[in-house]
Scaffold this active site. Structure first.
Site, PDB file in Angstrom:
ATOM      1  N   ARG A  24       0.859  -1.183   0.000  1.00  0.00           N
ATOM      2  CA  ARG A  24       0.000   0.000   0.000  1.00  0.00           C
ATOM      3  C   ARG A  24       0.894   1.232   0.000  1.00  0.00           C
ATOM      4  O   ARG A  24       1.795   1.357   0.826  1.00  0.00           O
ATOM      5  CB  ARG A  24      -0.895   0.015   1.242  1.00  0.00           C
ATOM      6  CG  ARG A  24      -1.752   1.293   1.315  1.00  0.00           C
ATOM      7  CD  ARG A  24      -2.097   1.655   2.697  1.00  0.00           C
ATOM      8  NE  ARG A  24      -2.650   2.909   3.059  1.00  0.00           N
ATOM      9  CZ  ARG A  24      -2.735   4.059   2.439  1.00  0.00           C
ATOM     10  NH1 ARG A  24      -2.301   4.204   1.228  1.00  0.00           N
ATOM     11  NH2 ARG A  24      -3.260   5.124   2.991  1.00  0.00           N
ATOM     12  N   ILE A  25       0.676   2.114  -0.956  1.00  0.00           N
ATOM     13  CA  ILE A  25       1.341   3.408  -0.959  1.00  0.00           C
ATOM     14  C   ILE A  25       0.266   4.467  -0.848  1.00  0.00           C
ATOM     15  O   ILE A  25      -0.852   4.279  -1.335  1.00  0.00           O
ATOM     16  CB  ILE A  25       2.215   3.632  -2.213  1.00  0.00           C
ATOM     17  CG1 ILE A  25       1.390   3.517  -3.487  1.00  0.00           C
ATOM     18  CG2 ILE A  25       3.393   2.670  -2.229  1.00  0.00           C
ATOM     19  CD1 ILE A  25       2.127   3.926  -4.730  1.00  0.00           C
ATOM     20  N   GLY A  26       0.575   5.551  -0.184  1.00  0.00           N
ATOM     21  CA  GLY A  26      -0.402   6.620  -0.058  1.00  0.00           C
ATOM     22  C   GLY A  26       0.017   7.634   0.978  1.00  0.00           C
ATOM     23  O   GLY A  26       1.126   7.603   1.506  1.00  0.00           O
ATOM     24  N   SER A  27      -0.906   8.506   1.269  1.00  0.00           N
ATOM     25  CA  SER A  27      -0.630   9.579   2.215  1.00  0.00           C
ATOM     26  C   SER A  27      -1.022   9.173   3.626  1.00  0.00           C
ATOM     27  O   SER A  27      -1.768   8.214   3.834  1.00  0.00           O
ATOM     28  CB  SER A  27      -1.386  10.844   1.810  1.00  0.00           C
ATOM     29  OG  SER A  27      -2.781  10.593   1.847  1.00  0.00           O
ATOM     30  N   SER A 140       1.491  13.762   4.484  1.00  0.00           N
ATOM     31  CA  SER A 140       0.905  14.864   3.724  1.00  0.00           C
ATOM     32  C   SER A 140       0.327  15.949   4.621  1.00  0.00           C
ATOM     33  O   SER A 140       0.110  17.074   4.187  1.00  0.00           O
ATOM     34  CB  SER A 140      -0.192  14.344   2.801  1.00  0.00           C
ATOM     35  OG  SER A 140      -1.218  13.740   3.568  1.00  0.00           O
ATOM     36  N   ASP A 141       0.074  15.583   5.852  1.00  0.00           N
ATOM     37  CA  ASP A 141      -0.421  16.563   6.827  1.00  0.00           C
ATOM     38  C   ASP A 141       0.017  16.097   8.208  1.00  0.00           C
ATOM     39  O   ASP A 141       0.473  14.972   8.372  1.00  0.00           O
ATOM     40  CB  ASP A 141      -1.946  16.713   6.746  1.00  0.00           C
ATOM     41  CG  ASP A 141      -2.667  15.387   6.870  1.00  0.00           C
ATOM     42  OD1 ASP A 141      -3.198  15.110   7.953  1.00  0.00           O
ATOM     43  OD2 ASP A 141      -2.702  14.618   5.885  1.00  0.00           O
TER      44      ASP A 141
END
Length: 171
Positions: A24-27, A140-141
Site C-alpha cells: 500500500r502506498i499513499g498519504s 501529507s499533513d
C-alpha cells in the site's frame, strides 16, 4: 478507500489473481514531532479500533505486522535514496475526519508515527493468506503542527514513496 474496500480488493487479488505481494502506498497524517511533512513512514505494525477481520478474532487483539523482507528492502531503498524515513507503528482509522482527540493523544504517547485508513486490514489479510504486505506512506499533513501539503505539492512529493515501494517489491 478505507479498510472495508481494501478488504474486498486485497481478498480478490490474493484469491482470484494469486497475488503474493501487496504494497500500500499513499498519504498519511504525521503523529510525532520528529516526523515531518514529506517524510516517508514504513509501517512495521498497524493498530486499529476495528477492521473487517475483527469478527474472526472476536476477543483477541491480533497484532498485524508487515512482512520483514519487504520492510527491510524498503528501508534499504529509502536509505540509498537519502529519503527522510521513519519505521514503526501506525494507526489505521475508520474515519477521515477525526472525532477522537483523546485517542490521538494516546497514539502519540505510545509512539505511533502516523495515521491512515487501510494498512491494518492489509496486514491482517496478508497474515491470513500467507502473503507479503507492506505500507509505505508519505506524510501529507500533521496532526500536531497542523501543516498540510497543498494538492499540487502532493502530486510532486510522492515520487520517493513510489520508488521505495517498487524497489522493495522487486528486491
Amino acid at each position: 478507500m478505507g479498510m472495508p474496500s481494501l478488504s474486498i480488493y486485497a481478498n480478490e487479488l490474493i484469491r482470484d489473481f494469486g497475488a503474493k505481494t501487496l504494497i500500500r502506498i499513499g498519504s498519511c497524517g504525521g503523529m510525532q514531532d520528529r516526523v515531518k511533512i514529506r517524510d516517508v513512514i514504513i509501517a512495521m505494525t498497524a493498530s486499529s479500533l476495528s477492521t473487517p477481520s475483527r469478527g474472526i478474532f472476536r476477543e483477541l487483539n491480533f497484532a498485524p505486522c508487515a512482512d520483514w523482507s519487504l520492510l527491510q528492502s524498503a528501508v534499504l531503498a529509502a536509505e540509498a535514496r537519502g529519503v527522510p524515513t521513519h519505521v514503526g507503528g501506525i494507526y489505521s482509522a475508520d474515519v477521515f475526519y477525526d472525532e477522537r482527540p483523546d485517542l490521538n493523544e494516546q497514539m502519540i504517547r505510545h509512539g505511533i508515527l502516523g495515521v491512515e485508513m487501510e494498512a491494518a486490514e492489509l496486514y491482517n489479510l496478508a497474515a491470513r493468506y500467507g502473503v507479503r504486505a507492506l505500507a509505505v506512506l508519505t506524510v501529507s499533513d500533521h496532526l500536531i503542527t497542523n501543516e498540510a501539503l497543498p494538492a499540487e505539492d502532493r502530486e510532486k512529493s510522492f515520487g520517493d514513496m513510489v520508488e521505495i515501494a517498487l524497489e522493495a517489491a522487486f528486491a
